[in-house]
Enzyme design. Structure first.
Site, PDB file in Angstrom:
ATOM      1  N   LYS A 284       0.811  -1.217   0.000  1.00  0.00           N
ATOM      2  CA  LYS A 284       0.000   0.000   0.000  1.00  0.00           C
ATOM      3  C   LYS A 284       0.852   1.279   0.000  1.00  0.00           C
ATOM      4  CE  LYS A 284      -3.932  -2.173   2.353  1.00  0.00           C
ATOM      5  NZ  LYS A 284      -4.951  -1.976   3.413  1.00  0.00           N
TER       6      LYS A 284
ATOM      7  N   TYR B 179     -12.674  -2.374  -3.173  1.00  0.00           N
ATOM      8  CA  TYR B 179     -13.143  -2.361  -1.784  1.00  0.00           C
ATOM      9  C   TYR B 179     -14.660  -2.225  -1.694  1.00  0.00           C
ATOM     10  CZ  TYR B 179      -8.427  -2.193   0.237  1.00  0.00           C
ATOM     11  OH  TYR B 179      -7.148  -2.500   0.648  1.00  0.00           O
TER      12      TYR B 179
ATOM     13  N   PHE C 212     -15.305   4.253   7.096  1.00  0.00           N
ATOM     14  CA  PHE C 212     -13.947   4.576   6.655  1.00  0.00           C
ATOM     15  C   PHE C 212     -13.751   4.427   5.149  1.00  0.00           C
ATOM     16  CE2 PHE C 212     -13.940   0.114   8.159  1.00  0.00           C
ATOM     17  CZ  PHE C 212     -13.511  -0.542   7.013  1.00  0.00           C
TER      18      PHE C 212
ATOM     19  N   ARG D 257      -1.702 -14.280   5.072  1.00  0.00           N
ATOM     20  CA  ARG D 257      -2.375 -13.578   6.172  1.00  0.00           C
ATOM     21  C   ARG D 257      -1.572 -13.697   7.465  1.00  0.00           C
ATOM     22  NH1 ARG D 257      -7.077 -11.420   4.870  1.00  0.00           N
ATOM     23  NH2 ARG D 257      -7.990 -11.408   6.952  1.00  0.00           N
TER      24      ARG D 257
ATOM     25  N   THR E 148      -5.037  -6.877  11.000  1.00  0.00           N
ATOM     26  CA  THR E 148      -5.349  -5.623  10.299  1.00  0.00           C
ATOM     27  C   THR E 148      -4.883  -4.413  11.095  1.00  0.00           C
ATOM     28  OG1 THR E 148      -7.305  -6.685   9.366  1.00  0.00           O
ATOM     29  CG2 THR E 148      -7.245  -4.274   9.270  1.00  0.00           C
TER      30      THR E 148
ATOM     31  N   ARG F 254       2.861  -6.129   9.287  1.00  0.00           N
ATOM     32  CA  ARG F 254       2.138  -4.986   9.864  1.00  0.00           C
ATOM     33  C   ARG F 254       2.720  -4.570  11.218  1.00  0.00           C
ATOM     34  NH1 ARG F 254      -3.676  -7.233   7.855  1.00  0.00           N
ATOM     35  NH2 ARG F 254      -3.915  -5.958   5.979  1.00  0.00           N
TER      36      ARG F 254
ATOM     37  N   ASN G 128      -1.960   0.432   6.727  1.00  0.00           N
ATOM     38  CA  ASN G 128      -1.439  -0.820   7.292  1.00  0.00           C
ATOM     39  C   ASN G 128      -0.576  -1.624   6.317  1.00  0.00           C
ATOM     40  OD1 ASN G 128      -3.515  -1.725   5.695  1.00  0.00           O
ATOM     41  ND2 ASN G 128      -4.518  -2.936   7.272  1.00  0.00           N
TER      42      ASN G 128
ATOM     43  N   HIS H  85      -2.254  -5.483   1.826  1.00  0.00           N
ATOM     44  CA  HIS H  85      -3.542  -6.165   1.751  1.00  0.00           C
ATOM     45  C   HIS H  85      -3.278  -7.595   1.298  1.00  0.00           C
ATOM     46  CE1 HIS H  85      -7.614  -7.283   0.541  1.00  0.00           C
ATOM     47  NE2 HIS H  85      -7.039  -7.819  -0.519  1.00  0.00           N
TER      48      HIS H  85
ATOM     49  N   GLU I 189      -9.890 -11.029  -7.060  1.00  0.00           N
ATOM     50  CA  GLU I 189      -8.967  -9.884  -6.915  1.00  0.00           C
ATOM     51  C   GLU I 189      -7.824  -9.959  -7.936  1.00  0.00           C
ATOM     52  OE1 GLU I 189      -7.925  -9.892  -2.741  1.00  0.00           O
ATOM     53  OE2 GLU I 189      -9.924  -9.218  -2.152  1.00  0.00           O
TER      54      GLU I 189
END
Ligand code: CMP
Length: 140
Positions: free
Chosen positions: A11, A51, A59, A87, A93, A104, A114, A117, A128
């Site tokens: 990100k 998203y 948010f 993950r 998250t 993270r 963060n 993704h 995705e």
């Protein structure tokens, strides 16, 4: 468990701090293979589509604004049990809840910024990946 593919995004908070290589080192150390990768400037339409499941969340506007604020690196990761493995290496998250050694925990600035993704299921990974890559861009 068979070899799986999952979708990953590095990100804007991470690309801004020049952490692409540091994040990739963590992914590779976890046994994930980067079989496709490109740096893109996400458009508002791409971020809103990606998203869409969060479109009713308070948010959402902030999330779309953040994801379009600077380049991101979109990736396809491959490996045994890749969805869960990614993950695990990403961590929770919210970075304040992320385990030691996770991406993270080490790099994320906040629950919004963060750093990464990762798909939450194999089904969503397929959706995705198809949003950002054509088949011939993925070389396993
Ligand atoms: P990600 O795994 O990309 O999926 C949805 C994203 O929404 C999540 O990471 C966070 O970056 C963001 N997000 C989740 N909860 C919040 C929150 N409370 N405030 C801001 N952003 C959030």
């Amino acid at each position: 468990m068979a070899v799986q593919r999952t979708f990953s995004i590095i990100k804007p908070d991470a690309t801004n701090r020049n952490l692409t290589g540091a994040v990739n080192a963590k992914l590779e150390a976890a046994g994930l293979r980067i079989v496709a990768q490109k740096r893109i400037q996400m458009t508002q339409a791409q971020a809103e589509t990606f998203y869409a499941v969060h479109s009713e969340r308070p948010f959402f506007g902030e999330l779309v604004e953040f994801m379009t604020s600077a380049p991101v690196v979109v990736q396809v990761l491959e490996g045994e049990n890749a969805v869960l493995k990614n993950r695990e290496v990403m961590g929770a998250t919210n970075p304040s809840e992320a385990a030691e050694g996770t991406i993270r925990k080490e790099f994320a600035l906040s629950i919004g910024e963060n750093s990464v993704h990762g798909s939450d299921s194999e089904e969503n990974a397929t959706i995705e990946i198809a949003q950002f890559f054509s088949g011939n861009e993925i070389v396993g």
